[in-house]
Motif scaffolding. Structure first.
Motif, PDB file in Angstrom:
ATOM      1  N   LYS A 187      31.237   4.960  47.415  1.00 52.97           N
ATOM      2  CA  LYS A 187      30.683   6.297  47.629  1.00 52.97           C
ATOM      3  C   LYS A 187      31.774   7.357  47.607  1.00 52.97           C
ATOM      4  CE  LYS A 187      28.392   5.499  51.444  1.00 52.97           C
ATOM      5  NZ  LYS A 187      27.476   5.704  52.598  1.00 52.97           N
TER       6      LYS A 187
ATOM      7  N   ARG B  16      23.914   5.805  45.451  1.00 52.89           N
ATOM      8  CA  ARG B  16      23.983   6.191  46.857  1.00 52.89           C
ATOM      9  C   ARG B  16      22.840   5.568  47.659  1.00 52.89           C
ATOM     10  NH1 ARG B  16      27.655  10.107  47.901  1.00 52.89           N
ATOM     11  NH2 ARG B  16      28.432  11.378  46.163  1.00 52.89           N
TER      12      ARG B  16
ATOM     13  N   ASP C  42      32.071  11.095  45.234  1.00 47.87           N
ATOM     14  CA  ASP C  42      32.236  12.454  45.751  1.00 47.87           C
ATOM     15  C   ASP C  42      33.197  13.240  44.853  1.00 47.87           C
ATOM     16  OD1 ASP C  42      30.608  11.765  47.856  1.00 47.87           O
ATOM     17  OD2 ASP C  42      32.288  11.184  49.148  1.00 47.87           O
TER      18      ASP C  42
END
Length: 208
Positions: A186, A127, A190
């Motif tokens: 990304k 990240r 999640d």
């Protein structure tokens, strides 16, 4: 050691030195190519589209091409001190890289079953490198690790296998700054399911 055995010993030592130099040269070439490719890719501007966005990488490629041409012309000029200096610099760097790789292998062997970095640490690093972009390319992650003295001798495939072992999905063509390459998005990070034995491990090393 008798005189009859001396030439054989010298030959074996020379062969070991040549093999070490060849291994270090291959490692150095891979590192340079990975960093140059990442440097060229980072020249693309996210705030532009079309051919304007590609101007940055094209200019950087042109700059690299000009640098290669300049070095080639200098070598053709037979400036011997420059030729030998470049050769010595390359050989010395390649030799040092093999020493670093050997020391890392010895440290890993001595560590035994010492736990490696947790998946949470890896995700945090991904990240951070992605920033405000949709993800991060594996080549960028590999260059970052090698700049910090890790992943010596690794290729993108080695990194992909280690990420997949942590159940971190790797996309074959992730578009970052308009360049599609293998990477981790990304969005895929999640809601990842917990990894057995990793998420609650207090001894996981933040070595990444």
């Amino acid at each position: 050691m008798t005189l009859s055995r001396l030439p054989r010993a010298v030959a074996r030592r020379a062969l070991r030195g040549a093999d070490r130099l060849g291994t270090g040269s291959a490692l150095l070439a891979r590192r340079l190519l990975a960093r140059l490719a990442d440097w060229v890719a980072r020249g693309r501007r996210a705030d532009l589209t079309g051919w304007r966005a590609a101007l940055g990488p094209l200019l950087r490629l042109a700059l690299l091409g000009g640098l290669v041409w300049l070095v080639w012309r200098l070598l053709q000029a037979r400036i011997w001190w420059l030729t030998w200096s470049l050769a010595a610099l390359w050989a010395g760097t390649a030799w040092a890289l093999t020493r670093e790789a050997k020391e890392e292998a010895v440290e890993e062997e001595e560590a035994g079953e010492e736990p490696g970095p947790s998946r949470d640490d890896v995700i945090t690093l991904l990240r951070t490198l992605a920033g405000d972009r949709p993800g991060v390319h594996l080549s960028t992650l590999l260059a970052h690790l090698q700049e910090h003295g890790q992943a010596g001798g690794w290729k993108v495939t080695d990194l992909r296998l280690r990420l997949e072992a942590l159940r971190i999905p790797v996309a074959p063509k992730l578009k970052v700054d308009g360049v599609p390459k293998r990477g981790v998005s990304k969005a895929a990070l999640d809601g990842l399911p917990p990894l057995d034995g990793q998420e609650d491990s207090p001894d996981a090393s933040p070595a990444v």
